[in-house]
Design a protein around this motif. Structure first.
Motif, mmCIF file in Angstrom:
data_model
loop_
_atom_site.group_PDB
_atom_site.id
_atom_site.type_symbol
_atom_site.label_atom_id
_atom_site.label_comp_id
_atom_site.label_asym_id
_atom_site.label_seq_id
_atom_site.Cartn_x
_atom_site.Cartn_y
_atom_site.Cartn_z
ATOM 1 N N SER A 34 -6.287 -6.509 -2.844
ATOM 2 C CA SER A 34 -5.931 -4.657 -2.529
ATOM 3 C C SER A 34 -4.536 -4.263 -3.951
ATOM 4 N N ASP A 35 -3.653 -5.274 -3.308
ATOM 5 C CA ASP A 35 -1.983 -5.327 -3.886
ATOM 6 C C ASP A 35 -2.267 -5.625 -5.147
ATOM 7 N N SER A 36 -3.289 -6.552 -5.195
ATOM 8 C CA SER A 36 -3.802 -7.130 -6.804
ATOM 9 C C SER A 36 -4.188 -6.076 -7.857
ATOM 10 N N VAL A 37 -5.136 -4.848 -7.616
ATOM 11 C CA VAL A 37 -5.677 -4.020 -8.084
ATOM 12 C C VAL A 37 -4.633 -3.102 -7.658
ATOM 13 N N GLU A 38 -3.838 -2.617 -7.291
ATOM 14 C CA GLU A 38 -2.814 -1.790 -6.881
ATOM 15 C C GLU A 38 -1.807 -1.862 -8.347
ATOM 16 N N ARG A 39 -1.540 -3.241 -8.501
ATOM 17 C CA ARG A 39 -0.429 -3.615 -9.349
ATOM 18 C C ARG A 39 -0.761 -3.167 -10.791
ATOM 19 N N ILE A 65 -0.888 0.285 -11.934
ATOM 20 C CA ILE A 65 0.228 0.750 -12.189
ATOM 21 C C ILE A 65 1.205 0.395 -13.432
ATOM 22 N N SER A 66 0.298 -0.880 -13.792
ATOM 23 C CA SER A 66 0.532 -1.554 -15.177
ATOM 24 C C SER A 66 0.043 -1.059 -15.839
ATOM 25 N N ALA A 67 -1.150 -0.057 -15.696
ATOM 26 C CA ALA A 67 -2.106 0.316 -16.463
ATOM 27 C C ALA A 67 -1.931 1.851 -16.996
ATOM 28 N N PHE A 68 -0.825 2.069 -15.384
ATOM 29 C CA PHE A 68 -0.822 4.282 -15.824
ATOM 30 C C PHE A 68 0.109 4.129 -16.815
ATOM 31 N N LEU A 69 1.791 2.854 -16.511
ATOM 32 C CA LEU A 69 3.022 2.719 -17.291
ATOM 33 C C LEU A 69 2.775 2.338 -18.406
ATOM 34 N N LEU A 70 1.643 1.806 -18.653
ATOM 35 C CA LEU A 70 1.309 1.671 -20.345
ATOM 36 C C LEU A 70 0.613 3.288 -20.751
#
Length: 194
Positions: A31-36, A39-44
């Motif tokens: 779940s932490d890897s999916v969360e990361r 976050i990467s997608a949202f920052l893009l």
């Protein structure tokens, strides 16, 4: 920023002093890897929206804020997993085993014991893509008759689909290459330890 800090403290508080089995920690890591990834997608997407709407020298500020978000998330995850591993007597090698299982899933290799699979629900990033691209397309559509606007909307939608599908394929190829490298590395390490 306040939401990020409160969310991270809530995450630490809810996970740190609980008893977890190794399989439960496996799920937390996934779940932490999916969360990361989210976050990467949202920052893009925030970057794409800033490209359209921001004026002046904004990139340095965006970059420092994005870096701060990543550093906070990673440090919170390190602290959380350190406490979880300490209080549940989980050895650090278990995280290498989790990564090996994830790489085997990427390569569609059967794992022993039928452990939890990493699942990714693309609904949230898809909604953000639609939300971010709607004003971008609206700003660049020609002010011509309705039939031409519909044509350009369809062309842009197809172009977006092709770009996202190509990105998915390229990310998948990169993940498979990394997974095969890591599996070979683990096999060599096991041969040397025997």
């Amino acid at each position: 920023m306040a939401l990020l800090v409160s969310n991270n403290f809530a995450e630490i508080k809810s996970n740190v002093f609980k008893r977890f089995s190794k399989d439960n920690v496996h799920g937390i890591v996934y779940s932490d890897s999916v969360e990361r990834f989210h976050i990467s997608a949202f920052l893009l997407f925030v970057l794409a929206q800033n490209l359209l709407e921001a004026e002046g020298a904004w990139f340095g500020n965006f970059f420092s804020n994005a870096l701060l978000v990543f550093i906070c998330e990673m440090s919170i995850d390190v602290i959380k997993h350190s406490f979880i591993a300490k209080f549940n007597d989980i050895k650090p090698i278990a995280y290498s085993e989790f990564l090996e299982d994830l790489c085997k899933q990427t390569l569609n290799i059967q794992t022993d014991g039928g452990k939890k699979s990493l699942t990714f629900v693309p609904l949230a990033p898809a909604c953000v893509v639609i939300r971010v691209l709607t004003p971008v397309y609206a700003a660049h559509l020609p002010c011509s008759p309705l039939s031409w606007r519909w044509l350009w909307t369809v062309i842009l939608a197809v172009l977006t689909f092709v770009m996202l599908a190509s990105l998915k394929v390229m990310i998948g190829m990169g993940l498979q290459k990394h997974a095969s490298w890591y599996i070979k590395r683990c096999q060599r390490r096991k041969l040397h330890s025997d």
